[in-house]
Design an enzyme around this catalytic site. Sequence first.
Site, PDB file in Angstrom:
ATOM      1  CE1 TYR A  49      -4.618  -2.118   4.811  1.00 14.87           C
ATOM      2  CE2 TYR A  49      -3.284  -0.161   4.461  1.00 14.87           C
ATOM      3  CZ  TYR A  49      -4.067  -1.178   3.954  1.00 14.87           C
ATOM      4  OH  TYR A  49      -4.297  -1.270   2.592  1.00 14.87           O
ATOM      5  CB  SER A 100      -0.843  -0.007   1.287  1.00 12.81           C
ATOM      6  OG  SER A 100      -1.421   1.246   1.531  1.00 12.81           O
TER       7      SER A 100
HETATM    8  N1  LIG Z   1      -8.655   0.060  -1.679  1.00 12.33           N
HETATM    9  C1  LIG Z   1      -7.555   0.771  -1.421  1.00 12.33           C
HETATM   10  O1  LIG Z   1      -7.592   2.016  -1.406  1.00 12.33           O
HETATM   11  C2  LIG Z   1      -6.257   0.079  -1.161  1.00 12.33           C
HETATM   12  C3  LIG Z   1      -5.103   0.878  -1.037  1.00 12.33           C
HETATM   13  C4  LIG Z   1      -3.891   0.266  -0.800  1.00 12.33           C
HETATM   14  C5  LIG Z   1      -3.812  -1.109  -0.684  1.00 12.33           C
HETATM   15  N2  LIG Z   1      -4.933  -1.867  -0.815  1.00 12.33           N
HETATM   16  C6  LIG Z   1      -4.797  -3.309  -0.672  1.00 12.33           C
HETATM   17  O2  LIG Z   1      -5.390  -3.959  -1.791  1.00 12.33           O
HETATM   18  C7  LIG Z   1      -5.786  -5.278  -1.394  1.00 12.33           C
HETATM   19  C8  LIG Z   1      -7.209  -5.544  -1.870  1.00 12.33           C
HETATM   20  O3  LIG Z   1      -8.102  -4.702  -1.169  1.00 12.33           O
HETATM   21  P1  LIG Z   1      -9.423  -4.069  -1.818  1.00 12.33           P
HETATM   22  O4  LIG Z   1      -9.278  -2.609  -1.737  1.00 12.33           O
HETATM   23  O5  LIG Z   1      -9.739  -4.706  -3.103  1.00 12.33           O
HETATM   24  O6  LIG Z   1     -10.489  -4.464  -0.679  1.00 12.33           O
HETATM   25  P2  LIG Z   1     -11.819  -5.348  -0.698  1.00 12.33           P
HETATM   26  O7  LIG Z   1     -12.348  -5.290   0.700  1.00 12.33           O
HETATM   27  O8  LIG Z   1     -12.706  -4.933  -1.808  1.00 12.33           O
HETATM   28  O9  LIG Z   1     -11.251  -6.812  -1.020  1.00 12.33           O
HETATM   29  C9  LIG Z   1     -10.501  -7.554  -0.091  1.00 12.33           C
HETATM   30  C10 LIG Z   1     -10.879  -9.009  -0.216  1.00 12.33           C
HETATM   31  O10 LIG Z   1     -10.102  -9.762   0.738  1.00 12.33           O
HETATM   32  C11 LIG Z   1     -10.948 -10.768   1.263  1.00 12.33           C
HETATM   33  N3  LIG Z   1     -10.468 -11.266   2.549  1.00 12.33           N
HETATM   34  C12 LIG Z   1     -10.563 -10.670   3.777  1.00 12.33           C
HETATM   35  N4  LIG Z   1     -10.063 -11.482   4.716  1.00 12.33           N
HETATM   36  C13 LIG Z   1      -9.646 -12.611   4.083  1.00 12.33           C
HETATM   37  C14 LIG Z   1      -9.020 -13.817   4.532  1.00 12.33           C
HETATM   38  N5  LIG Z   1      -8.782 -14.040   5.832  1.00 12.33           N
HETATM   39  N6  LIG Z   1      -8.724 -14.758   3.607  1.00 12.33           N
HETATM   40  C15 LIG Z   1      -9.017 -14.560   2.287  1.00 12.33           C
HETATM   41  N7  LIG Z   1      -9.592 -13.447   1.827  1.00 12.33           N
HETATM   42  C16 LIG Z   1      -9.900 -12.482   2.710  1.00 12.33           C
HETATM   43  C17 LIG Z   1     -12.305 -10.093   1.389  1.00 12.33           C
HETATM   44  O11 LIG Z   1     -13.363 -11.039   1.512  1.00 12.33           O
HETATM   45  C18 LIG Z   1     -12.367  -9.281   0.106  1.00 12.33           C
HETATM   46  O12 LIG Z   1     -12.962 -10.002  -0.949  1.00 12.33           O
HETATM   47  C19 LIG Z   1      -5.620  -5.341   0.125  1.00 12.33           C
HETATM   48  O13 LIG Z   1      -4.412  -5.993   0.433  1.00 12.33           O
HETATM   49  C20 LIG Z   1      -5.547  -3.881   0.520  1.00 12.33           C
HETATM   50  O14 LIG Z   1      -4.854  -3.686   1.721  1.00 12.33           O
HETATM   51  C21 LIG Z   1      -6.153  -1.301  -1.044  1.00 12.33           C
END
Ligand SMILES: NC(=O)c1ccc[n+]([C@@H]2O[C@H](COP(=O)([O-])OP(=O)(O)OC[C@H]3O[C@@H](n4cnc5c(N)ncnc54)[C@H](O)[C@@H]3O)[C@@H](O)[C@H]2O)c1
Length: 285
Positions: A157, A144
Amino acid sequence: MKNLKNKVAAITGAASGIGRALALNLTDEGCHVAISDINEAGLQETAEMVRARNKYVGISTHKVNTADRNQVKQYADDVVKAHGAVHIIINNAGVVLVETLEDSSYEDFEWLMGINLWGVVYGSKEFLPYLKKQDAAHIVNISSVNGIFTNPNNGPYCTAKFAVRGFTETLAQELAGTHVKVSCVHPGGIKTSIAANARFYKASDTSIKKEDAAALFTLAIAGTTADKAAKIIIAGIKKDKLRILVGPDAHVMDWMKRLFPVGFQKIAGRKTAPKWLKKRAGLKS
Ligand SMILES: NC(=O)c1ccc[n+]([C@@H]2O[C@H](COP(=O)([O-])OP(=O)(O)OC[C@H]3O[C@@H](n4cnc5c(N)ncnc54)[C@H](O)[C@@H]3O)[C@@H](O)[C@H]2O)c1
């Protein structure tokens, strides 16, 4: 890995957000996918979307909790059984916890580290023996911008995302010269359900409720769609990029942190959302 056609990619956290968009965009390239999540309903929805869009690719679904080492090991074995090989693992599953470090319970902290850090470690290590059998393979770990700088109420986080960066960059050094390439991904704000799904406590910004925080994230902070994020990540995989920044905000913040390593930490360290940001999201200040 220039050509993704007929490769096999395993993606964790593919029931929504960036993981789902990666599944859709990878299959557009003719790549087969083995998608996993703990959310089975969301996972099936992603599978339906993929099948409706790309009829001629292979897709398998796997219920996997990435915080469980045995389940991740089984996932790697099952993917190879289902598809005959695996070329790419994308360790994407992640969660958010909004609370100060002082007030975070150990249970919540461990929950987050289990998914955001250990899930990445298990995914990288359990898939590696299979990846090494290929002429071209890739490990993609999602960190991130919080693997570059920190902000308050987000300590667990930030801890996990900095650790993902340390783990991934070391792995890249150790695998240099092999057929297994490694990328660490640093998205900025991406429009997904991550804020709405967060474990949210009082934190230090008592001026804002969970619903407002989620609205603030979606309307004022997250400027990049999940689809665009997936396209940037895939372009990075094709160029074997070690470091993939996603979104204009990620590029700006990366430079700010390099130019003003101490000063930028102070700006990012404000404990309440600024009025202009709340206004942008249509919230009362
Ligand atoms: N959205 C943002 O702004 C952002 C920014 C930086 C990093 N990220 C990173 O991107 C990645 C994806 O996040 P996103 O934004 O698509 O969020 P999201 O909540 O849409 O998707 C995350 C997915 O992870 C799954 N998940 C949660 N716990 C789990 C577990 N124990 N085992 C398996 N799956 C599990 C959830 O069910 C969900 O489908 C994450 O690692 C997040 O930290 C997101």
